[in-house]
Design an enzyme around this catalytic site. Sequence first.
Site, PDB file in Angstrom:
ATOM      1  N   TYR A 281      45.663  34.340  36.708  1.00 56.90           N
ATOM      2  CA  TYR A 281      45.345  32.922  36.523  1.00 56.90           C
ATOM      3  C   TYR A 281      43.964  32.812  35.876  1.00 56.90           C
ATOM      4  CZ  TYR A 281      45.749  27.920  37.607  1.00 56.90           C
ATOM      5  OH  TYR A 281      45.877  26.552  37.523  1.00 56.90           O
ATOM      6  N   GLY A 282      43.739  33.672  34.870  1.00 49.43           N
ATOM      7  CA  GLY A 282      42.467  33.646  34.150  1.00 49.43           C
ATOM      8  C   GLY A 282      42.600  32.784  32.908  1.00 49.43           C
TER       9      GLY A 282
ATOM     10  N   GLN B 156      44.207  33.113  29.915  1.00 46.25           N
ATOM     11  CA  GLN B 156      45.578  32.839  29.453  1.00 46.25           C
ATOM     12  C   GLN B 156      46.469  32.348  30.593  1.00 46.25           C
ATOM     13  OE1 GLN B 156      46.899  32.823  26.358  1.00 46.25           O
ATOM     14  NE2 GLN B 156      44.915  33.330  25.492  1.00 46.25           N
TER      15      GLN B 156
ATOM     16  N   GLY C  31      42.618  31.024  26.128  1.00 42.76           N
ATOM     17  CA  GLY C  31      43.467  30.239  27.016  1.00 42.76           C
ATOM     18  C   GLY C  31      42.991  28.808  27.196  1.00 42.76           C
TER      19      GLY C  31
ATOM     20  N   SER D 249      42.470  36.753  45.976  1.00 44.76           N
ATOM     21  CA  SER D 249      41.966  36.404  44.644  1.00 44.76           C
ATOM     22  C   SER D 249      41.265  35.040  44.671  1.00 44.76           C
ATOM     23  CB  SER D 249      43.134  36.358  43.656  1.00 44.76           C
ATOM     24  OG  SER D 249      42.759  35.644  42.504  1.00 44.76           O
TER      25      SER D 249
ATOM     26  N   HIS E 143      49.542  40.424  24.717  1.00 43.36           N
ATOM     27  CA  HIS E 143      48.910  41.390  23.812  1.00 43.36           C
ATOM     28  C   HIS E 143      49.726  42.674  23.976  1.00 43.36           C
ATOM     29  CE1 HIS E 143      46.102  43.815  21.660  1.00 43.36           C
ATOM     30  NE2 HIS E 143      45.366  44.204  22.670  1.00 43.36           N
TER      31      HIS E 143
ATOM     32  N   ASP F  23      45.091  43.498  15.898  1.00 43.34           N
ATOM     33  CA  ASP F  23      44.187  42.831  16.842  1.00 43.34           C
ATOM     34  C   ASP F  23      43.002  43.746  17.167  1.00 43.34           C
ATOM     35  OD1 ASP F  23      44.031  40.440  18.814  1.00 43.34           O
ATOM     36  OD2 ASP F  23      43.651  42.176  20.088  1.00 43.34           O
TER      37      ASP F  23
ATOM     38  N   GLU G   3      39.024  43.061  15.936  1.00 42.94           N
ATOM     39  CA  GLU G   3      37.893  42.866  16.863  1.00 42.94           C
ATOM     40  C   GLU G   3      36.863  43.983  16.739  1.00 42.94           C
ATOM     41  OE1 GLU G   3      40.296  42.220  20.269  1.00 42.94           O
ATOM     42  OE2 GLU G   3      40.346  44.294  20.914  1.00 42.94           O
TER      43      GLU G   3
HETATM   44  P1  NAD Z   1      41.284  37.164  32.386  1.00 42.23           P
HETATM   45  O1  NAD Z   1      40.340  38.263  32.702  1.00 42.23           O
HETATM   46  O2  NAD Z   1      40.755  35.842  31.971  1.00 42.23           O
HETATM   47  O3  NAD Z   1      42.193  36.889  33.667  1.00 42.23           O
HETATM   48  C1  NAD Z   1      42.841  37.901  34.358  1.00 42.23           C
HETATM   49  C2  NAD Z   1      43.478  37.356  35.629  1.00 42.23           C
HETATM   50  O4  NAD Z   1      44.236  38.406  36.238  1.00 42.23           O
HETATM   51  C3  NAD Z   1      42.492  36.880  36.679  1.00 42.23           C
HETATM   52  O5  NAD Z   1      43.002  35.674  37.220  1.00 42.23           O
HETATM   53  C4  NAD Z   1      42.565  37.986  37.750  1.00 42.23           C
HETATM   54  O6  NAD Z   1      42.271  37.514  39.030  1.00 42.23           O
HETATM   55  C5  NAD Z   1      44.019  38.389  37.641  1.00 42.23           C
HETATM   56  N1  NAD Z   1      44.410  39.694  38.173  1.00 42.23           N
HETATM   57  C6  NAD Z   1      43.747  40.870  38.137  1.00 42.23           C
HETATM   58  N2  NAD Z   1      44.479  41.835  38.728  1.00 42.23           N
HETATM   59  C7  NAD Z   1      45.638  41.263  39.119  1.00 42.23           C
HETATM   60  C8  NAD Z   1      46.801  41.738  39.787  1.00 42.23           C
HETATM   61  N3  NAD Z   1      46.912  43.003  40.164  1.00 42.23           N
HETATM   62  N4  NAD Z   1      47.813  40.852  40.034  1.00 42.23           N
HETATM   63  C9  NAD Z   1      47.705  39.579  39.636  1.00 42.23           C
HETATM   64  N5  NAD Z   1      46.625  39.061  39.023  1.00 42.23           N
HETATM   65  C10 NAD Z   1      45.602  39.912  38.766  1.00 42.23           C
HETATM   66  O7  NAD Z   1      42.325  37.745  31.317  1.00 42.23           O
HETATM   67  P2  NAD Z   1      42.820  37.084  29.929  1.00 42.23           P
HETATM   68  O8  NAD Z   1      41.694  37.056  28.961  1.00 42.23           O
HETATM   69  O9  NAD Z   1      43.579  35.848  30.232  1.00 42.23           O
HETATM   70  O10 NAD Z   1      43.822  38.218  29.403  1.00 42.23           O
HETATM   71  C11 NAD Z   1      45.139  38.347  29.899  1.00 42.23           C
HETATM   72  C12 NAD Z   1      46.008  38.933  28.789  1.00 42.23           C
HETATM   73  O11 NAD Z   1      46.034  38.003  27.691  1.00 42.23           O
HETATM   74  C13 NAD Z   1      45.500  40.247  28.215  1.00 42.23           C
HETATM   75  O12 NAD Z   1      46.622  41.028  27.892  1.00 42.23           O
HETATM   76  C14 NAD Z   1      44.778  39.821  26.948  1.00 42.23           C
HETATM   77  O13 NAD Z   1      44.732  40.834  25.968  1.00 42.23           O
HETATM   78  C15 NAD Z   1      45.682  38.680  26.495  1.00 42.23           C
HETATM   79  N6  NAD Z   1      45.073  37.699  25.582  1.00 42.23           N
HETATM   80  C16 NAD Z   1      43.881  37.120  25.882  1.00 42.23           C
HETATM   81  C17 NAD Z   1      43.334  36.175  25.027  1.00 42.23           C
HETATM   82  C18 NAD Z   1      42.030  35.492  25.355  1.00 42.23           C
HETATM   83  O14 NAD Z   1      41.526  34.782  24.490  1.00 42.23           O
HETATM   84  N7  NAD Z   1      41.448  35.628  26.535  1.00 42.23           N
HETATM   85  C19 NAD Z   1      44.025  35.788  23.860  1.00 42.23           C
HETATM   86  C20 NAD Z   1      45.272  36.356  23.598  1.00 42.23           C
HETATM   87  C21 NAD Z   1      45.780  37.315  24.471  1.00 42.23           C
HETATM   88 MG    MG Z   2      42.590  39.122  18.692  1.00 40.56          MG
END
Ligand code: NAD
Ligand code: MG
Length: 335
Positions: A31-32, A34, A140, A57, A114, A197, A201
Amino acid sequence: MAGNIFGTAVYYDADCNLGALKGKKITVLGYGSQGHAHALNLKENGMDVTVGLREGSKSWKAAEEAGLAVKTTAEAVKDADVVMVLIPDELQAETYEKDIAPNLKKGVYLAFAHGFNIHYKKIVPPADANIFMVAPKGPGHLVRRTFTKGSGVPSLVAVEQDPAGDTMEIAKAWAAGIGAGRAGILETTYRQETETDLFGEQAVLCGGVCALMQAGFETLVEAGYNPVNAYFEAIHEMKLIVDLIYEGGFQTMRNSISNTAEYGDYVTGPKIITDETRTAMKNILADIQSGKFADEFLDDYKGGFKKLYAEREKAADHECEKVGAELRGLMSWLK
Ligand code: NAD
Ligand code: MG
């Protein structure tokens, strides 16, 4: 209706069937950035969404207060028809082994934002699982904000495994469900998304640009110029230029700068990006393609992120960061 941009298929809401997801049990893990956007947007589109989180969490309460059902990761995967993994890339493989794989339903749809873990085979799902990707091309919080305002963020979709035969329909429904069908849903593959990707980056957006700005700052300071001038000219003003490129490409940017700047742009750029730099870019791409970079990153994670944390500390300690902090203090609009 569906279109094509330079060989890439593009879909919009009219090409997607949200009904393909309705009635299915949907689980969003994490719940981060994305996770909150996918979970809330889908819920508001009438989907049956459960969020899976680790016990204790910090996000648990926030997700519940937003009206979502929350369960532990393992419990949320049991019975789910569609599971979207939105936890940090470096945690996905161990979470898959421990909490996801043992609880996956036969014929499940398993998805990612991703391609990292599937493409580099850090996660190898069973043959009966349908594997797709919905990767929004924005953070997100933008996915959520645009959705609430009636638009969306363009997103990539891909299918890696399709025993059910309708995985692209599910992927498009998911993408439309988070708002991407209002902007454009672009079809790609796990390999293309993952490798471009990482290259973008590393070579350009984060690694390339930060190293370029820092080297420009250092060159001026070493030559005896004031760090304040150096910071403004080599770092701070990057945003003005990037915003113009974002709005209208290189031409819009070059229309707005002086002829002096434009002339300097053409004659100096190639002196910075030399054949040596291009060779370095090719080598960076080769390490991405071979999986060498992915292994290096995961090895560092397994060793407690020693390199990541050491580099983070060193970067924070650089003079340019201190100059920047002081100068931002003068900019009321940043507060
Ligand atoms: P984030 O760090 O913002 O959030 C991660 C979430 O996962 C947190 O809520 C954390 O508490 C939770 N978490 C950790 N371990 C866990 C577990 N074992 N079970 C359940 N929840 C758990 O991550 P994000 O940036 O949203 O990235 C998530 C995915 O989205 C990645 O694959 C990333 O590459 C992809 N992505 C991110 C973006 C971006 O802009 N942030 C864009 C496109 C794709
Ligand atoms: Mg990218």
